[in-house]
Design a protein around this motif. Structure first.
Motif, short mmCIF file in Angstrom:
data_model
loop_
_atom_site.label_atom_id
_atom_site.label_comp_id
_atom_site.label_asym_id
_atom_site.label_seq_id
_atom_site.Cartn_x
_atom_site.Cartn_y
_atom_site.Cartn_z
N GLY A 174 43.96 34.22 30.26
CA GLY A 174 44.32 33.26 31.29
C GLY A 174 43.86 33.79 32.65
O GLY A 174 43.29 34.89 32.73
N LYS A 175 44.11 33.00 33.68
CA LYS A 175 43.61 33.35 35.02
C LYS A 175 44.07 34.74 35.46
O LYS A 175 43.30 35.50 36.04
CB LYS A 175 44.12 32.29 36.02
CG LYS A 175 43.53 32.45 37.40
CD LYS A 175 44.14 31.51 38.40
CE LYS A 175 45.47 32.02 38.89
NZ LYS A 175 45.99 31.31 40.07
N ASP A 176 45.33 35.07 35.18
CA ASP A 176 45.88 36.33 35.69
C ASP A 176 45.34 37.56 34.95
O ASP A 176 45.58 38.68 35.38
CB ASP A 176 47.41 36.30 35.63
CG ASP A 176 47.95 35.23 36.57
OD1 ASP A 176 47.23 34.85 37.52
OD2 ASP A 176 49.08 34.75 36.34
N SER A 177 44.62 37.34 33.87
CA SER A 177 44.05 38.49 33.16
C SER A 177 42.65 38.84 33.68
O SER A 177 42.04 39.80 33.23
CB SER A 177 43.96 38.17 31.66
OG SER A 177 43.04 37.12 31.43
N LEU A 178 42.13 38.07 34.62
CA LEU A 178 40.79 38.35 35.15
C LEU A 178 40.87 39.53 36.14
O LEU A 178 41.75 39.57 36.99
CB LEU A 178 40.22 37.12 35.87
CG LEU A 178 40.11 35.85 35.01
CD1 LEU A 178 39.61 34.69 35.86
CD2 LEU A 178 39.21 36.06 33.80
N THR A 179 39.93 40.48 36.00
CA THR A 179 39.91 41.66 36.87
C THR A 179 38.58 41.73 37.60
O THR A 179 37.69 40.88 37.38
CB THR A 179 40.06 42.94 36.03
OG1 THR A 179 38.84 43.12 35.26
CG2 THR A 179 41.25 42.87 35.09
N ALA A 180 38.43 42.75 38.43
CA ALA A 180 37.17 42.95 39.16
C ALA A 180 36.02 43.28 38.21
O ALA A 180 34.85 43.21 38.58
CB ALA A 180 37.34 44.06 40.19
N GLU A 181 36.36 43.61 36.97
CA GLU A 181 35.31 43.92 35.98
C GLU A 181 34.89 42.66 35.20
O GLU A 181 33.93 42.69 34.45
CB GLU A 181 35.81 44.96 34.95
CG GLU A 181 35.63 46.41 35.38
CD GLU A 181 36.56 46.80 36.50
OE1 GLU A 181 37.78 46.68 36.30
OE2 GLU A 181 36.07 47.18 37.58
N THR A 182 35.64 41.57 35.35
CA THR A 182 35.31 40.35 34.59
C THR A 182 34.23 39.55 35.32
O THR A 182 34.32 39.36 36.54
CB THR A 182 36.55 39.44 34.45
OG1 THR A 182 37.72 40.24 34.29
CG2 THR A 182 36.42 38.47 33.31
N THR A 183 33.25 39.09 34.57
CA THR A 183 32.22 38.23 35.17
C THR A 183 32.46 36.80 34.69
O THR A 183 32.47 36.53 33.49
CB THR A 183 30.81 38.69 34.73
OG1 THR A 183 30.69 40.07 35.02
CG2 THR A 183 29.74 37.93 35.49
N VAL A 184 32.65 35.91 35.66
CA VAL A 184 32.97 34.52 35.35
C VAL A 184 31.87 33.62 35.90
O VAL A 184 31.45 33.78 37.05
CB VAL A 184 34.33 34.12 35.95
CG1 VAL A 184 34.66 32.66 35.63
CG2 VAL A 184 35.44 35.03 35.43
N CYS A 185 31.42 32.68 35.10
CA CYS A 185 30.34 31.76 35.51
C CYS A 185 30.92 30.38 35.82
O CYS A 185 31.79 29.87 35.09
CB CYS A 185 29.32 31.66 34.38
SG CYS A 185 27.81 30.82 34.85
#
Ligand code: GLU
Length: 305
Positions: A174-185
């Motif tokens: 979910g949104k809150d699991s995204l970190t600075a290491e996640t790449t989102v397109c």
């Protein structure tokens, strides 16, 4: 190929949408009666006659051109899609666009009466301002910022921002699991790209279309694609072995029909059509998104959208 983790719910949804797509091929926009047994009319209803709209520059332009020019998406299965094999356009938004055309007196089954232009998210306002299109139906969220340049009829559909990930990804939940290491397109000029930048530390990659993002996800070049769940469900349904939705929606997106600012008569015409349209909305929904897992309830029109 990724290892598949079978997700019962998503796969049922996916299978349903695929089945529907298959059943539906050849029907939207077909000539009245072509469907055989399902009634005399296509899902978007009858073509109106003797239509007049007092004081609408858009309707005047349509009348003198003798055809409607509609802005759409063409890479969003279930919503706005151009079938590369048959050349047929289909989807919920495409049928809403056809419903409007038919209500204006232009037969969607006659290709000389309704012309489609694929316009990317970032170029919608300008296409409407330039008069390149008469109206736009394509997962277009009603926002105050956009309303500075154009107007909306509707809303005609509600969804919310979500995340599409690889089927074997258990890290993104979910949104809150995204970190600075996640790449989102996501897509340039869209509301989801703005929200993901504002509300998460994720690295953001952008393209003109969501199908480009989905390709990057499948290649493993990005970790997630973010946009409206209704859009993501369509991609997941096309490749349920490799793609899944992660977590719950985290915004409310209210889809409107993009129209020229200041054309209150045209706005009112479309809003009245949505309000007094009987079962047409439901028929269009069922034909395109009935098994997709998104809400099948028509939202109430907001006359000041
Ligand atoms: N509904 C969102 C928007 O209007 C995302 C989908 C799209 O880009 O069309 O920005």
């Amino acid at each position: 190929m990724r290892k598949t983790r079978f997700l019962a719910g998503a796969s049922i949804v996916a299978a349903g949408l695929l089945a529907l797509t298959a059943c539906n091929s050849g029907t939207p926009g077909a000539a009245p009666g072509a469907e055989g047994g399902a009634g005399d009319e296509p899902v978007y209803g009858a073509v109106a006659t003797d239509v007049t709209i007092e004081g609408s520059p858009t309707f005047d332009k349509i009348t003198s051109a003798g055809k409607v020019v509609v802005g759409v998406k063409e890479d969003q299965p279930g919503l706005g899609y151009l079938d590369p094999v048959t050349g047929e356009r289909k989807g919920f938004d495409v049928d809403v666009a056809r419903w409007i055309a038919a209500s204006l007196g232009f037969d969607p089954a006659d290709s000389s009466k309704v012309e489609y232009k694929a316009i990317a998210s970032a170029n919608r306002e300008q296409a409407i301002i330039n008069g390149d299109i008469d109206y736009y139906v394509g997962t277009y969220s009603i926002t105050d910022k956009r309303k500075e340049q154009i107007a909306f009829a509707g809303p005609y559909f509600l969804t919310g921002q979500g995340l599409l990930v690889a089927a074997d990804n258990d890290t993104i939940t979910g949104k809150d699991s995204l970190t600075a290491e996640t790449t989102v397109c996501s897509v340039t000029g869209s509301t989801p790209i703005q929200r993901i930048r504002e509300q998460t530390p994720a690295q953001v990659v952008e393209f003109d279309t969501y199908s480009q993002c989905v390709e990057k996800l499948k290649n493993g070049e990005v970790d997630a694609v973010t946009t409206d769940e209704a859009i993501l469900l369509g991609y997941a349904a096309q490749d349920p072995d490799n793609l899944k939705i992660a977590g719950e929606p985290f915004s409310e997106e209210r889809y409107g029909v993009g129209i020229a600012k200041g054309d209150a008569a045209f706005q009112e015409f479309v809003n009245t059509m949505f309000t007094d349209g009987g079962t047409t909305w439901q028929a269009i929904f069922e034909a395109n998104l009935g098994a997709s897992g998104v809400s099948g309830e028509q939202p109430t029109v907001d006359p000041v959208s």
